[in-house]
Design a protein around this motif. Sequence first.
Motif, PDB file in Angstrom:
ATOM      1  N   GLU A 224      25.109  52.403   2.898  1.00 47.31           N
ATOM      2  CA  GLU A 224      24.587  51.950   4.188  1.00 47.31           C
ATOM      3  C   GLU A 224      24.209  50.473   4.142  1.00 47.31           C
ATOM      4  O   GLU A 224      24.401  49.733   5.113  1.00 47.31           O
ATOM      5  CB  GLU A 224      23.370  52.795   4.584  1.00 47.31           C
ATOM      6  CG  GLU A 224      23.689  54.253   4.877  1.00 47.31           C
ATOM      7  CD  GLU A 224      24.562  54.426   6.098  1.00 47.31           C
ATOM      8  OE1 GLU A 224      24.604  53.517   6.962  1.00 47.31           O
ATOM      9  OE2 GLU A 224      25.236  55.481   6.199  1.00 47.31           O
ATOM     10  N   ALA A 225      23.659  50.045   3.010  1.00 49.17           N
ATOM     11  CA  ALA A 225      23.268  48.636   2.869  1.00 49.17           C
ATOM     12  C   ALA A 225      24.490  47.724   2.927  1.00 49.17           C
ATOM     13  O   ALA A 225      24.479  46.671   3.591  1.00 49.17           O
ATOM     14  CB  ALA A 225      22.520  48.435   1.553  1.00 49.17           C
ATOM     15  N   LEU A 228      25.705  47.516   6.432  1.00 49.92           N
ATOM     16  CA  LEU A 228      24.814  46.657   7.213  1.00 49.92           C
ATOM     17  C   LEU A 228      25.109  45.187   6.936  1.00 49.92           C
ATOM     18  O   LEU A 228      25.108  44.345   7.853  1.00 49.92           O
ATOM     19  CB  LEU A 228      23.362  46.991   6.874  1.00 49.92           C
ATOM     20  CG  LEU A 228      22.268  46.259   7.658  1.00 49.92           C
ATOM     21  CD1 LEU A 228      22.422  46.492   9.153  1.00 49.92           C
ATOM     22  CD2 LEU A 228      20.885  46.723   7.189  1.00 49.92           C
ATOM     23  N   GLU A 231      28.131  44.165   8.913  1.00 47.26           N
ATOM     24  CA  GLU A 231      27.810  43.927  10.321  1.00 47.26           C
ATOM     25  C   GLU A 231      27.188  42.552  10.526  1.00 47.26           C
ATOM     26  O   GLU A 231      27.358  41.925  11.573  1.00 47.26           O
ATOM     27  CB  GLU A 231      26.852  45.007  10.819  1.00 47.26           C
ATOM     28  CG  GLU A 231      27.462  46.397  10.895  1.00 47.26           C
ATOM     29  CD  GLU A 231      26.439  47.449  11.282  1.00 47.26           C
ATOM     30  OE1 GLU A 231      25.273  47.057  11.577  1.00 47.26           O
ATOM     31  OE2 GLU A 231      26.784  48.642  11.285  1.00 47.26           O
ATOM     32  N   ARG A 232      26.480  42.079   9.505  1.00 43.74           N
ATOM     33  CA  ARG A 232      25.821  40.773   9.598  1.00 43.74           C
ATOM     34  C   ARG A 232      26.750  39.626   9.200  1.00 43.74           C
ATOM     35  O   ARG A 232      26.347  38.459   9.191  1.00 43.74           O
ATOM     36  CB  ARG A 232      24.595  40.753   8.683  1.00 43.74           C
ATOM     37  CG  ARG A 232      23.498  41.730   9.063  1.00 43.74           C
ATOM     38  CD  ARG A 232      22.416  41.711   7.997  1.00 43.74           C
ATOM     39  NE  ARG A 232      21.291  42.581   8.307  1.00 43.74           N
ATOM     40  CZ  ARG A 232      20.258  42.791   7.483  1.00 43.74           C
ATOM     41  NH1 ARG A 232      20.247  42.170   6.295  1.00 43.74           N
ATOM     42  NH2 ARG A 232      19.265  43.579   7.834  1.00 43.74           N
ATOM     43  N   CYS A 327      17.576  50.975   2.860  1.00 46.18           N
ATOM     44  CA  CYS A 327      18.879  50.320   2.908  1.00 46.18           C
ATOM     45  C   CYS A 327      18.786  48.920   3.520  1.00 46.18           C
ATOM     46  O   CYS A 327      19.568  48.032   3.175  1.00 46.18           O
ATOM     47  CB  CYS A 327      19.893  51.178   3.650  1.00 46.18           C
ATOM     48  SG  CYS A 327      19.451  51.586   5.348  1.00 46.18           S
ATOM     49  N   VAL A 328      17.821  48.692   4.403  1.00 48.85           N
ATOM     50  CA  VAL A 328      17.668  47.369   5.002  1.00 48.85           C
ATOM     51  C   VAL A 328      17.205  46.362   3.952  1.00 48.85           C
ATOM     52  O   VAL A 328      17.759  45.261   3.833  1.00 48.85           O
ATOM     53  CB  VAL A 328      16.667  47.414   6.179  1.00 48.85           C
ATOM     54  CG1 VAL A 328      16.423  46.004   6.724  1.00 48.85           C
ATOM     55  CG2 VAL A 328      17.190  48.323   7.290  1.00 48.85           C
ATOM     56  N   ALA A 331      20.032  45.667   1.597  1.00 47.30           N
ATOM     57  CA  ALA A 331      21.020  44.751   2.192  1.00 47.30           C
ATOM     58  C   ALA A 331      20.506  43.316   2.175  1.00 47.30           C
ATOM     59  O   ALA A 331      21.256  42.379   1.847  1.00 47.30           O
ATOM     60  CB  ALA A 331      21.331  45.186   3.624  1.00 47.30           C
ATOM     61  N   ASP A 332      19.240  43.140   2.510  1.00 39.64           N
ATOM     62  CA  ASP A 332      18.660  41.793   2.495  1.00 39.64           C
ATOM     63  C   ASP A 332      18.716  41.179   1.096  1.00 39.64           C
ATOM     64  O   ASP A 332      19.036  39.992   0.930  1.00 39.64           O
ATOM     65  CB  ASP A 332      17.203  41.843   2.963  1.00 39.64           C
ATOM     66  CG  ASP A 332      17.074  42.164   4.450  1.00 39.64           C
ATOM     67  OD1 ASP A 332      18.064  42.009   5.178  1.00 39.64           O
ATOM     68  OD2 ASP A 332      15.966  42.584   4.868  1.00 39.64           O
TER      69      ASP A 332
END
Length: 386
Positions: A224-225, A228, A231-232, A327-328, A331-332
């Motif tokens: 998921e990360a 994400l 998407e960014r 996951c956020v 991802a960061d």
Amino acid sequence: MQSANPAVHLKSVFLVTDKLGVGGAERSVVLLARMLHRRGIATSVLVMFESGPYETLLRDEGISVIFLGFRSMRHITRDPINTLVAFLRLVFLLRRSRPDVVHAFLYYGYVICAPAARLAGVPVVVAGRRNLGYFKENRKKKALLAVERAATRVTDMVIANSKAVADVTLREEGVAPEKIAVIYNGLPPEAFDDASPAEIDTELPVVLCVANLRHPKGHGYLLEAVALMEERGVSCTLLLVGDGADRTALEEQARLLSADIRFLGTRHDVSALLRRADVFVLPSLSESLSNALMEAMAASVPAVATNSGGPSELLEGRGVIVPPGDCVALADALAGVLKDREHARGLADKAQTWARTHLTLDAMVDRYVEAYQEIFRRKRSRRPSR
């Protein structure tokens, strides 16, 4: 006071493991056995259940491998006659061989071999702790913890492979602080050597994860990360090395995501893959210590890991730590490492320097031998003078 005690010379050590398959604990047992053997200490590896690829390696080195005759983990309670016969056989083996130390790794190794070693009169009995006890959290598993506590009472020392594992052991088993020690796993010298990068057909930055494909490793959050990040506008190629029960479900999850995610299965060229990776990631939900993360540090690969136990100890000030199951945040962190290569390189260099001091095989074996010798010294000091 300690210097007044006579020197302790270890003659023989028995290391106990469940099996000799490919795994972090088994690998550590094999590395420890080989190094003890090379230092002139007669070393035998006792195997409770089944063989595996490491048996040939041990025998080729001249290390004795002894199978104890227990049928399997499932049959420990289901076949009490076999268990009793194998237990008595173990007691007689220890009485006949008279090792200085019995050091048992993994749950069934120490809960069975600790009392057997005591009955056989083995001078030093050590239990290894290498997990955070998640498999004992279910109410149906409370009996496992009760048995573990009983076995711990008859051991001389518990050695954990991380501070996180030591803390869990202190909290759950009520072990006296002076009875527990922390010794990190060790890496062989070649882990620090340069290697040719693996050839990966991609023009994107490579994110590498090496872990068994099962729920505690947190792969679902990693997928998921990465999605994400895509998407960014931060694209990468995610390489997943390892296999396991969750592979089919994870492959299905990956097919639904617009990201370059590749399942490589079991690989024997992890060193080359590390040299090709731009960042190493460990998304575990629970992790005592990760040999793969240690190898990434030795290879000077920037690392991102979760605060799931041992990994945060390894990467303190030397990598990026995020909460497990987020996951956020993951991802960061990955995007940050890929964007700021200079900062990432500084962290990786610090990690490699720290690993050269704390995570070498020689450092690990030195600490184990010192621990065994210290137990002998303690016991001698308690003996009443005649």
